[in-house]
Scaffold this motif. Structure first.
Motif, PDB file in Angstrom:
ATOM      1  N   SER A 163       2.111  -6.681  -9.004  1.00  0.00           N
ATOM      2  CA  SER A 163       2.056  -6.160 -10.381  1.00  0.00           C
ATOM      3  C   SER A 163       2.120  -4.637 -10.439  1.00  0.00           C
ATOM      4  N   ILE A 164       3.087  -4.066  -9.733  1.00  0.00           N
ATOM      5  CA  ILE A 164       3.326  -2.627  -9.764  1.00  0.00           C
ATOM      6  C   ILE A 164       4.584  -2.413 -10.609  1.00  0.00           C
ATOM      7  N   THR A 165       4.447  -1.686 -11.715  1.00  0.00           N
ATOM      8  CA  THR A 165       5.592  -1.489 -12.600  1.00  0.00           C
ATOM      9  C   THR A 165       5.772  -0.012 -12.917  1.00  0.00           C
ATOM     10  N   GLY A 166       7.021   0.363 -13.095  1.00  0.00           N
ATOM     11  CA  GLY A 166       7.340   1.730 -13.485  1.00  0.00           C
ATOM     12  C   GLY A 166       7.327   1.864 -14.996  1.00  0.00           C
ATOM     13  N   SER A 179      11.452   0.158  -8.770  1.00  0.00           N
ATOM     14  CA  SER A 179      11.833  -0.234  -7.408  1.00  0.00           C
ATOM     15  C   SER A 179      12.990   0.579  -6.819  1.00  0.00           C
ATOM     16  N   PRO A 180      14.042   0.953  -7.585  1.00  0.00           N
ATOM     17  CA  PRO A 180      15.121   1.731  -6.957  1.00  0.00           C
ATOM     18  C   PRO A 180      14.656   3.090  -6.426  1.00  0.00           C
ATOM     19  N   ARG A 181      13.866   3.807  -7.229  1.00  0.00           N
ATOM     20  CA  ARG A 181      13.406   5.126  -6.802  1.00  0.00           C
ATOM     21  C   ARG A 181      12.377   5.022  -5.685  1.00  0.00           C
ATOM     22  N   ILE A 182      11.514   4.018  -5.752  1.00  0.00           N
ATOM     23  CA  ILE A 182      10.524   3.835  -4.690  1.00  0.00           C
ATOM     24  C   ILE A 182      11.228   3.506  -3.379  1.00  0.00           C
ATOM     25  N   THR A 183      12.267   2.675  -3.441  1.00  0.00           N
ATOM     26  CA  THR A 183      13.042   2.363  -2.236  1.00  0.00           C
ATOM     27  C   THR A 183      13.636   3.638  -1.654  1.00  0.00           C
ATOM     28  N   ALA A 184      14.202   4.483  -2.503  1.00  0.00           N
ATOM     29  CA  ALA A 184      14.799   5.741  -2.037  1.00  0.00           C
ATOM     30  C   ALA A 184      13.742   6.646  -1.410  1.00  0.00           C
ATOM     31  N   GLU A 185      12.575   6.737  -2.028  1.00  0.00           N
ATOM     32  CA  GLU A 185      11.490   7.568  -1.476  1.00  0.00           C
ATOM     33  C   GLU A 185      11.031   7.046  -0.119  1.00  0.00           C
ATOM     34  N   LEU A 186      10.888   5.734   0.005  1.00  0.00           N
ATOM     35  CA  LEU A 186      10.463   5.160   1.283  1.00  0.00           C
ATOM     36  C   LEU A 186      11.502   5.413   2.368  1.00  0.00           C
ATOM     37  N   ARG A 187      12.772   5.329   1.990  1.00  0.00           N
ATOM     38  CA  ARG A 187      13.839   5.607   2.967  1.00  0.00           C
ATOM     39  C   ARG A 187      13.833   7.078   3.363  1.00  0.00           C
ATOM     40  N   ASP A 188      13.546   7.967   2.408  1.00  0.00           N
ATOM     41  CA  ASP A 188      13.455   9.394   2.727  1.00  0.00           C
ATOM     42  C   ASP A 188      12.326   9.676   3.710  1.00  0.00           C
ATOM     43  N   LYS A 237      15.922  -2.896  -0.890  1.00  0.00           N
ATOM     44  CA  LYS A 237      15.531  -2.720  -2.290  1.00  0.00           C
ATOM     45  C   LYS A 237      15.049  -4.024  -2.916  1.00  0.00           C
ATOM     46  N   LYS A 238      15.604  -5.153  -2.491  1.00  0.00           N
ATOM     47  CA  LYS A 238      15.158  -6.438  -3.046  1.00  0.00           C
ATOM     48  C   LYS A 238      13.743  -6.771  -2.595  1.00  0.00           C
ATOM     49  N   ARG A 239      13.410  -6.398  -1.370  1.00  0.00           N
ATOM     50  CA  ARG A 239      12.055  -6.639  -0.874  1.00  0.00           C
ATOM     51  C   ARG A 239      11.051  -5.780  -1.634  1.00  0.00           C
ATOM     52  N   VAL A 240      11.409  -4.516  -1.878  1.00  0.00           N
ATOM     53  CA  VAL A 240      10.528  -3.634  -2.643  1.00  0.00           C
ATOM     54  C   VAL A 240      10.321  -4.205  -4.045  1.00  0.00           C
ATOM     55  N   ALA A 241      11.384  -4.668  -4.679  1.00  0.00           N
ATOM     56  CA  ALA A 241      11.272  -5.241  -6.022  1.00  0.00           C
ATOM     57  C   ALA A 241      10.382  -6.486  -6.005  1.00  0.00           C
ATOM     58  N   ARG A 242      10.547  -7.340  -5.001  1.00  0.00           N
ATOM     59  CA  ARG A 242       9.740  -8.558  -4.895  1.00  0.00           C
ATOM     60  C   ARG A 242       8.267  -8.222  -4.708  1.00  0.00           C
ATOM     61  N   ILE A 243       7.983  -7.269  -3.835  1.00  0.00           N
ATOM     62  CA  ILE A 243       6.590  -6.896  -3.577  1.00  0.00           C
ATOM     63  C   ILE A 243       5.984  -6.241  -4.820  1.00  0.00           C
ATOM     64  N   ALA A 277       0.838  -1.207   0.000  1.00  0.00           N
ATOM     65  CA  ALA A 277       0.000   0.000   0.000  1.00  0.00           C
ATOM     66  C   ALA A 277       0.872   1.255   0.000  1.00  0.00           C
ATOM     67  N   GLU A 278       1.958   1.248   0.779  1.00  0.00           N
ATOM     68  CA  GLU A 278       2.883   2.385   0.790  1.00  0.00           C
ATOM     69  C   GLU A 278       3.566   2.540  -0.570  1.00  0.00           C
ATOM     70  N   ILE A 279       3.927   1.418  -1.169  1.00  0.00           N
ATOM     71  CA  ILE A 279       4.570   1.451  -2.489  1.00  0.00           C
ATOM     72  C   ILE A 279       3.603   2.019  -3.520  1.00  0.00           C
ATOM     73  N   ARG A 280       2.342   1.588  -3.472  1.00  0.00           N
ATOM     74  CA  ARG A 280       1.338   2.118  -4.407  1.00  0.00           C
ATOM     75  C   ARG A 280       1.167   3.630  -4.240  1.00  0.00           C
ATOM     76  N   GLU A 281       1.254   4.101  -2.996  1.00  0.00           N
ATOM     77  CA  GLU A 281       1.124   5.532  -2.733  1.00  0.00           C
ATOM     78  C   GLU A 281       2.271   6.307  -3.385  1.00  0.00           C
ATOM     79  N   VAL A 282       3.511   5.844  -3.159  1.00  0.00           N
ATOM     80  CA  VAL A 282       4.681   6.502  -3.755  1.00  0.00           C
ATOM     81  C   VAL A 282       4.618   6.384  -5.277  1.00  0.00           C
ATOM     82  N   HIS A 283       4.221   5.221  -5.755  1.00  0.00           N
ATOM     83  CA  HIS A 283       4.119   4.978  -7.195  1.00  0.00           C
ATOM     84  C   HIS A 283       3.087   5.920  -7.816  1.00  0.00           C
ATOM     85  N   GLY A 284       1.975   6.125  -7.123  1.00  0.00           N
ATOM     86  CA  GLY A 284       0.943   7.040  -7.606  1.00  0.00           C
ATOM     87  C   GLY A 284       1.410   8.478  -7.607  1.00  0.00           C
TER      88      GLY A 284
END
Length: 174
Positions: free
Chosen positions: A95-98, A68-77, A84-90, A53-60
């Motif tokens: 089915s969240i793609t950039g 996944s690399p940028r989303i990982t950086a945003e979540l860390r910020d 980063k591997k967990r973010v990529a797996r999730i 859900a957090e990833i979808r928010e940043v992705h939106g």
């Protein structure tokens, strides 16, 4: 493997666990270890749904552009400790793609009227003495600022020694 364990768990009231494990070729100890980890798996899946859900928010917020690399950086910020591997797996699981903006660069366009080049080596890349058979390749290496290099390699099939020739191309990549 989880589906076999789930099958054993679903049918354990009807048949003995020992017999089910024999038929499915599963160790009983592995089944009981899987059964003991059910709570931990459920907790991890719940945490994965929360992170999704957090990833979808940043992705939106990125307009669907971030991977996944940028989303990982945003979540860390935002103070979230995440791998980063967990973010990529999730992202794969949910089915969240950039957006992929890079186009494939075609460096050569074959002429359809020409005939294919004959295979003079006949897929035999061995030589009995040096200097009898050579093979080579040319590849394209992009550089910063739109420039690129051509890397030409020549291999002697006898010794597999490689000689490289690099030429700098000053024109820009389009």
């Amino acid at each position: 493997m989880g589906s076999r364990f789930q099958f054993v768990d679903d049918h354990r009231d009807t048949y003995e666990v020992k017999r089910l494990c024999q038929v499915l070729d599963v160790n009983r100890s592995s089944y009981y270890k899987w059964l003991a980890g059910a709570e931990a798996r459920a907790t991890r899946q719940n945490k994965d749904r929360i992170l999704a859900a957090e990833i979808r928010e940043v992705h939106g917020e990125s307009g669907g552009a971030y991977g996944s690399p940028r989303i990982t950086a945003e979540l860390r910020d935002k103070g979230r400790r995440v791998n980063k591997k967990r973010v990529a797996r999730i992202m794969r699981t949910f089915s969240i793609t950039g957006i992929r903006l890079r186009r494939r660069v075609h460096t050569t366009v074959p002429d359809p009227a020409t005939s294919p080049v004959p295979d003079l080596l006949r897929r035999d890349f061995t030589a009995t003495e040096p200097g009898r058979k050579y093979m080579g390749d040319i590849t394209y290496l992009p550089l910063a600022g739109g420039e690129f290099l051509y890397l030409a390699t020549v291999l002697d099939c006898f010794s597999s020694t490689c000689r490289a020739v690099v030429s700098r191309q000053q024109s820009r990549v389009s």
